[in-house]
Write a protein that holds these residues in place. Structure first.
Motif, PDB file in Angstrom:
ATOM      1  N   GLU A  32      -2.375   1.059  -8.910  1.00  0.00           N
ATOM      2  CA  GLU A  32      -1.159   0.526  -8.088  1.00  0.00           C
ATOM      3  C   GLU A  32      -0.266   0.998  -7.328  1.00  0.00           C
ATOM      4  OE1 GLU A  32       2.237  -2.105 -10.040  1.00  0.00           O
ATOM      5  OE2 GLU A  32       1.185  -2.156 -11.301  1.00  0.00           O
ATOM      6  N   PHE A  69      -5.586  -3.678   5.819  1.00  0.00           N
ATOM      7  CA  PHE A  69      -4.994  -4.369   5.623  1.00  0.00           C
ATOM      8  C   PHE A  69      -2.756  -3.435   5.369  1.00  0.00           C
ATOM      9  CE2 PHE A  69      -6.034  -1.794   2.341  1.00  0.00           C
ATOM     10  CZ  PHE A  69      -5.502  -1.862   1.032  1.00  0.00           C
ATOM     11  N   LYS A  70      -1.926  -4.394   4.814  1.00  0.00           N
ATOM     12  CA  LYS A  70      -0.810  -3.363   4.889  1.00  0.00           C
ATOM     13  C   LYS A  70      -0.295  -3.247   3.616  1.00  0.00           C
ATOM     14  CE  LYS A  70       3.374  -2.124   6.551  1.00  0.00           C
ATOM     15  NZ  LYS A  70       4.005  -1.233   6.827  1.00  0.00           N
ATOM     16  N   PRO A  71      -0.125  -2.497   3.012  1.00  0.00           N
ATOM     17  CA  PRO A  71       0.349  -1.918   1.634  1.00  0.00           C
ATOM     18  C   PRO A  71       1.662  -2.365   1.102  1.00  0.00           C
ATOM     19  CG  PRO A  71      -1.226   0.269   2.975  1.00  0.00           C
ATOM     20  CD  PRO A  71      -0.670  -0.776   3.490  1.00  0.00           C
ATOM     21  N   VAL A  72       1.530  -2.948   0.021  1.00  0.00           N
ATOM     22  CA  VAL A  72       3.033  -3.329  -0.094  1.00  0.00           C
ATOM     23  C   VAL A  72       2.905  -2.574  -1.798  1.00  0.00           C
ATOM     24  CG1 VAL A  72       2.976  -5.634   1.251  1.00  0.00           C
ATOM     25  CG2 VAL A  72       2.093  -5.712  -1.086  1.00  0.00           C
ATOM     26  N   ASN A  73       4.096  -2.914  -2.639  1.00  0.00           N
ATOM     27  CA  ASN A  73       4.475  -2.226  -3.901  1.00  0.00           C
ATOM     28  C   ASN A  73       3.593  -3.098  -4.902  1.00  0.00           C
ATOM     29  OD1 ASN A  73       5.499  -0.063  -3.306  1.00  0.00           O
ATOM     30  ND2 ASN A  73       7.454  -1.200  -3.314  1.00  0.00           N
ATOM     31  N   ASN A  75       0.272  -3.795  -5.375  1.00  0.00           N
ATOM     32  CA  ASN A  75      -1.050  -3.719  -4.600  1.00  0.00           C
ATOM     33  C   ASN A  75      -2.295  -2.635  -5.580  1.00  0.00           C
ATOM     34  OD1 ASN A  75      -1.123  -4.325  -1.435  1.00  0.00           O
ATOM     35  ND2 ASN A  75      -1.740  -5.599  -2.329  1.00  0.00           N
ATOM     36  N   GLN A  76      -3.546  -3.467  -5.894  1.00  0.00           N
ATOM     37  CA  GLN A  76      -3.995  -2.475  -7.410  1.00  0.00           C
ATOM     38  C   GLN A  76      -5.133  -1.882  -5.654  1.00  0.00           C
ATOM     39  OE1 GLN A  76      -4.816  -0.472  -9.744  1.00  0.00           O
ATOM     40  NE2 GLN A  76      -2.617  -2.054 -10.945  1.00  0.00           N
ATOM     41  N   VAL A  77      -5.369  -0.259  -5.162  1.00  0.00           N
ATOM     42  CA  VAL A  77      -6.109   0.081  -4.000  1.00  0.00           C
ATOM     43  C   VAL A  77      -6.818   1.110  -4.460  1.00  0.00           C
ATOM     44  CG1 VAL A  77      -4.919  -0.403  -2.283  1.00  0.00           C
ATOM     45  CG2 VAL A  77      -4.814   1.687  -3.357  1.00  0.00           C
ATOM     46  N   GLN A 100      -8.706   1.166   0.860  1.00  0.00           N
ATOM     47  CA  GLN A 100      -9.041  -0.218   0.355  1.00  0.00           C
ATOM     48  C   GLN A 100      -8.911  -0.837  -1.046  1.00  0.00           C
ATOM     49  OE1 GLN A 100     -13.762  -0.327   1.068  1.00  0.00           O
ATOM     50  NE2 GLN A 100     -13.392   1.875   0.012  1.00  0.00           N
ATOM     51  N   PRO A 101      -9.063  -2.225  -0.747  1.00  0.00           N
ATOM     52  CA  PRO A 101      -8.298  -2.941  -1.992  1.00  0.00           C
ATOM     53  C   PRO A 101      -9.323  -2.708  -3.314  1.00  0.00           C
ATOM     54  CG  PRO A 101      -8.199  -4.462   0.108  1.00  0.00           C
ATOM     55  CD  PRO A 101      -8.655  -3.256  -0.164  1.00  0.00           C
ATOM     56  N   GLU A 102      -8.954  -2.608  -4.152  1.00  0.00           N
ATOM     57  CA  GLU A 102      -9.444  -2.172  -5.176  1.00  0.00           C
ATOM     58  C   GLU A 102     -11.296  -2.963  -5.581  1.00  0.00           C
ATOM     59  OE1 GLU A 102      -9.739  -1.127 -10.293  1.00  0.00           O
ATOM     60  OE2 GLU A 102      -7.970  -2.588  -8.684  1.00  0.00           O
TER      61      GLU A 102
END
Length: 445
Positions: A32, A69-73, A75-77, A100-102
């Motif tokens: 996260e 994508f724009k990462p934000v606090n 996010n699961q990646v 990338q997204p998880e």
């Protein structure tokens, strides 16, 4: 102790960084995002965490420009990263190369991991492949009994070789238990040994739909099969682990049926089989070369100048952060110091002191006036007394009593007859008026 065994802190951190980068290499990590920041330099800094631990990460703009994508606090990646160490602080960190997204990345990462592992074991080697029988006597089909793939296979076989017997080993080809059922069906076909070639597959779908054909248990069962297996999973663009392990890969279920059936185009079929086998050889060869290339790239990346540049970028961003914080602290301190001076200046304001001095001046002026008035009264009183005293001894007072004063022409008071001569003019002052006379006679004695 020898001098070469004594480390400086800088040397220790440099050695540890090289050890981490060379020994650990590339890692895949899911977590996260927290503490995400993107300074003006364009680099990203963040922390990846789970319920019990966290690790600091940096992703430089040369890599993060490819993130969709724009990462934000929060996010699961899933990230692909190189383990390193930030020498100035002695903090170990990850240098992220892809993100990338998880949900989207985990399956692809597992696919690549299993493919590389099986390739390293040699399960894709051409030497393990079984040749397809030139004239199969019975064909086994392992797929869903209700799926379109089965009907496509049966339709092609009926059209090309209606006399060819077909045995269907039904199984689910999607879902949680599909991989185990497919492996069991392959094992059942081998134990019954009633077919001389097997077609294993299903129609097209998403990576998640086809995932049962990427399970290790399916791959190892295909590799262990004594009956030649044709993998026919999805469409031509779909590639699974089963395709790499199988003896032959067919781009579609219909193409697999054509490979096992004989007609007037038997020579074409043989050529197609050989071409497909050649494709498989090249695919395995390319997979092995890709694995070796990735290993070489990983070793080369550890020595790449860009990593040193990235570390310098990170140090620059940290120095910028410290400078900004120091400037803010200095501004805060100077503001507090200015306010204190303003307060002291207000307490010692010339306006206030001038007001106080004006008040004191007014008091002094009042006292001076009072003192002058008292002095004036005293002087007037003394003057009056002096006038009275003076008047008492004044010649004028004597004149009032009937006396007179005689003076010569020079204004000198004549007290003796010897002071004048006959014919001289003299002046006699009386109480009221004066008399000028000419001396005619002088009497002495």
């Amino acid at each position: 102790m020898k001098n070469q065994n004594i480390f400086t802190v800088s040397r220790l951190n440099a050695e540890v960084r090289l050890l981490l980068e060379n020994e650990m290499g590339i890692v895949w990590l899911v977590g996260e995002i927290s503490n995400f920041s993107s300074p003006v330099s364009g680099h990203w800094y963040l922390t990846l965490k789970d319920a019990r631990a966290q690790v600091k990460c940096a992703m430089f703009k040369g890599s993060n420009r490819h993130v969709s994508f724009k990462p934000v606090n929060g996010n699961q990646v899933l990230v692909k990263a190189r383990l390193s160490l930030y020498e100035p602080r002695g903090d170990y960190q990850l240098i992220i190369e892809s993100m990338q997204p998880e949900g989207d990345g985990r399956l692809q990462q597992e696919f690549e991991k299993l493919k590389m592992s099986l390739a390293a074991e040699g399960l894709f080697a051409q030497s393990l492949k079984h040749p397809l029988p030139a004239h199969p006597k019975r064909v086994g089909v392992i797929t869903s009994k209700t799926g379109a793939a089965l009907y496509d296979i049966l339709d092609v076989l009926k059209r090309r070789d209606p006399s060819l017997p077909v045995v269907v080993y039904p199984t689910t080809v999607q879902g949680e238990h599909a991989a185990i059922e497919i492996a069991q069906a392959i094992g059942r076909a081998n134990s019954r040994n009633e077919c001389d070639v097997l077609i294993v597959g299903r129609g097209g779908g998403s990576l998640e739909d086809l995932w049962c054909f990427n399970h290790e248990i399916v791959a190892r069962t295909i590799a262990a099969s004594q009956i030649p297996i044709i993998s026919a999973v999805g469409h031509e663009i779909d590639v699974t682990i089963a395709d790499y392990v199988a003896d032959v890969r067919a781009p579609t279920p219909s193409a697999a049926a054509e490979l096992v059936s004989n007609d007037t185009s038997h020579k074409k079929q043989s050529l197609t089989t050989k071409v497909q086998q050649l494709h498989n050889v090249f695919r395995v060869y390319l997979a092995e070369r890709k694995h070796q290339l990735q290993h070489n790239i990983q070793a080369l990346n550890a020595l790449h100048p860009k990593h040193q540049l990235q570390r310098q970028h990170q140090r620059l961003d940290e120095a910028e952060y410290r400078l900004t914080a120091a400037i803010r602290r200095r501004l805060s301190q100077e503001t507090m110091r200015l306010k204190a001076k303003e307060h002291r200046l207000a307490l010692n304001s010339p306006v206030k002191k001038l007001s106080e001095q004006q008040f004191l001046l007014q008091q002094s002026e009042q006292r001076l006036k009072q003192a002058m008035q008292r002095q004036l009264v005293q002087l007037r009183h003394q003057y009056t007394l002096s006038v009275e005293k003076l008047d008492t001894v004044s010649p004028l007072a004597t004149l009032k009593r009937g006396y007179s004063i005689t003076q010569d022409s020079q204004g000198n008071v004549i007290t003796s007859a010897s002071q004048v001569e006959v014919g001289k003019t003299i002046t006699t002052k009386l109480d009221k008026g004066s008399i000028e006379a000419t001396v005619t006679t002088i009497t002495t004695g």
